[in-house]
Design a protein around this motif. Structure first.
Motif, short mmCIF file in Angstrom:
data_model
loop_
_atom_site.label_atom_id
_atom_site.label_comp_id
_atom_site.label_asym_id
_atom_site.label_seq_id
_atom_site.Cartn_x
_atom_site.Cartn_y
_atom_site.Cartn_z
N LEU A 136 10.58 2.62 4.44
CA LEU A 136 9.53 2.07 3.57
C LEU A 136 9.03 0.74 4.10
CD1 LEU A 136 10.97 2.87 0.03
CD2 LEU A 136 8.84 3.75 0.98
N TYR A 165 5.55 -1.00 3.00
CA TYR A 165 5.79 -0.99 1.56
C TYR A 165 6.98 -1.90 1.24
CZ TYR A 165 2.73 3.07 1.63
OH TYR A 165 1.66 3.90 1.82
N ALA A 176 4.23 3.34 -4.29
CA ALA A 176 4.63 3.57 -2.90
C ALA A 176 5.31 4.94 -2.83
CB ALA A 176 5.60 2.48 -2.43
N TRP A 221 1.48 7.16 -2.53
CA TRP A 221 2.50 7.32 -3.57
C TRP A 221 2.40 8.70 -4.22
CZ3 TRP A 221 1.09 8.32 -8.64
CH2 TRP A 221 -0.25 8.09 -8.98
N SER A 254 6.22 2.00 -8.34
CA SER A 254 5.95 1.08 -7.23
C SER A 254 4.62 1.31 -6.55
CB SER A 254 7.07 1.21 -6.19
OG SER A 254 7.03 2.49 -5.58
N SER A 277 8.16 6.35 -7.38
CA SER A 277 6.84 6.37 -6.73
C SER A 277 5.76 5.93 -7.71
CB SER A 277 6.53 7.77 -6.18
OG SER A 277 7.43 8.14 -5.15
N THR A 303 5.07 8.51 4.37
CA THR A 303 4.62 7.12 4.51
C THR A 303 3.61 6.91 5.62
OG1 THR A 303 6.53 6.66 5.94
CG2 THR A 303 6.78 6.19 3.59
N ILE A 345 1.92 -3.89 2.15
CA ILE A 345 1.39 -3.24 0.96
C ILE A 345 2.15 -3.74 -0.25
CG2 ILE A 345 1.04 -1.01 -0.16
CD1 ILE A 345 1.04 0.18 2.69
N GLU A 376 3.00 -3.97 -4.47
CA GLU A 376 3.04 -3.08 -5.62
C GLU A 376 1.79 -3.29 -6.47
OE1 GLU A 376 6.64 -3.67 -7.80
OE2 GLU A 376 7.83 -3.86 -5.98
#
Length: 428
Positions: free
Chosen positions: A243, A248, A76, A297, A74, A71, A285, A2, A4
């Protein structure tokens, strides 16, 4: 993997309920055990109610701001928290020093964490210390909290027994919420037996209490060094690993450097350390947070907003927790740290080449010995490193270590980390 997002933020209409729920649950789990450690450290050091309330305010605001900001930046679910192993260290280390000196140690540890993580030096420093020795120091620090579960069974068998049973059953049926169910069981038993003596002063807003930092060698070595090592090894590394394992890839130098900087800014108000979280990050996540990974996110933002709300009422939280039975708080802290203790002990003896040095570290740390005003975590780490050197131990080339799993650099590759299941956060 994933990436950004760089375009405008879109949530697709209304906020996804599952993501908001996941973030809220993560926030609740973060307070369920680690806050007990913070208050135990504050009580052991004889801090005033204003200082304890400011500490809760500082770590909550720090975690909230970084959760929301990182969050959002990013795209994420970057979950942050206050350092659980750091708070555990402070229960024994904080009473040995003045509070202003401890604040100076918090500040120094935050500056060091920021410099080490933002520049990428962290991976190279940690690679020089055997992973088993670092794990043994953490295991020794947390050892007394684990045994407190069973000493509580002697003093309050019904309360502690119900909490332990609820924890074990939840670990089998709903492991993510095991600590929450232990807390619910403890509150229920305490309420029925009349053990709750909570006199809430009302929803008073927390007032930040500024303490001018003072610096002493004893506090820097006895608090700053163990706090830095435990937070970097026990929180930063597994937090980034969670992450990465979920796909991520936010720049870890930005994530870790930002939490370190926030720790520095809030240290004079009592914050010992703000860092990436691990277990609570796993709540946000996974697919339960949202089927679309690109929308998870929102769970991070929801968690951060929860931190900010709770942080504003730090005085009420302190009054609430100080009215709980001591056996409830001790058992709650113990079960919240069981996973971390198990993981640390496993890593302590995992490598046969460093096993003896790691056991020496564990025993020295668990002894609780204080020499020249410096607590046992530092002496345990020093003893382990010395034993490692004297026994001729070397870090083999290519050996996998905590920093590699923790992705201190932006290009690390992470396999499914053990830390997702065992590390505490603030909640390891």
């Amino acid at each position: 993997m994933i990436r950004e997002a760089r375009g405008p933020i879109r949530t697709g209409g209304a906020l996804p309920l599952t993501a908001v729920t996941a973030g809220t649950v993560a926030m609740v789990v973060s307070y369920a055990g680690p806050l007990a450690l913070v208050l135990a450290a504050a009580s052991a050091a004889g801090l005033s109610e204003a200082q304890a309330s400011s500490w809760v305010w500082a770590v909550s605001i720090g975690a909230g701001v970084t959760c929301v900001g990182l969050s959002w930046w990013s795209r994420a679910p970057v979950i942050t928290a206050f350092s659980t192993p750091g708070a555990a260290i402070l229960v024994t280390a904080l009473p040995q020093h003045g509070y202003a000196e401890a604040v100076g140690a918090f500040l120094a540890a935050g500056v060091a964490a920021t410099a080490l993580t933002a520049t990428g030096v962290f991976a190279r420093v940690m690679a020089r210390i055997p992973a088993g020795v670092v794990a043994a120091m953490l295991a020794g620090t947390l050892f007394s909290f684990g045994t407190a579960v069973f000493t509580s069974l002697r003093t309050a068998p019904l309360l502690a027994g119900a909490m332990l049973l609820a924890y074990l059953l939840a670990r089998r049926l709903a492991p993510t919420y095991a600590v929450v169910w232990a807390l619910v069981a403890g509150l229920a038993v305490a309420g029925v037996t009349g053990g709750l003596r909570v006199d809430l002063p009302g929803l008073g807003l927390a007032v930040p209490h500024f303490t001018l930092p003072q610096f002493s060698v004893g506090a820097l070595v006895g608090i700053g060094v163990p706090l830095l090592v435990a937070t970097l090894a026990g929180q930063y590394a597994p937090g980034i690993a969670v992450l990465n394992a979920a796909g991520y890839r936010p720049d870890s130098r930005v994530v870790c450097g930002t939490t370190g900087l926030v720790s520095v800014l809030l240290a004079p108000f009592g914050s010992h350390a703000v860092n990436p979280a691990a277990i609570t990050a796993a709540i946000c996540t996974g697919p339960d947070a949202h089927r679309d990974p690109a929308k998870r996110w929102i769970a991070g933002v929801a968690c951060g907003v929860g931190y900010l709300v709770v942080g504003c009422f730090g005085a009420t939280l302190v009054a609430l927790f100080t009215g709980l039975p001591k056996a409830l708080v001790a058992t709650l802290a113990g079960v919240a740290l069981l996973g971390s203790i198990a993981g640390s002990l496993a890593r302590t003896v995992a490598d046969e080449r460093d096993r003896e040095a790691s056991v020496i570290t564990f025993l020295a740390t668990a002894s609780g010995v204080t020499i020249a005003g410096i607590g046992s975590p530092f002496w345990g780490l020093l003893a382990g490193v010395a034993a490692h050197v004297l026994l001729g131990g070397r870090t083999p080339k290519g050996r996998r270590s905590l920093p590699e799993r923790g992705s201190d650099g932006p290009s690390s590759r992470v396999r499914t980390p053990q830390s997702t299941r065992t590390a505490p956060d603030g909640m390891s």
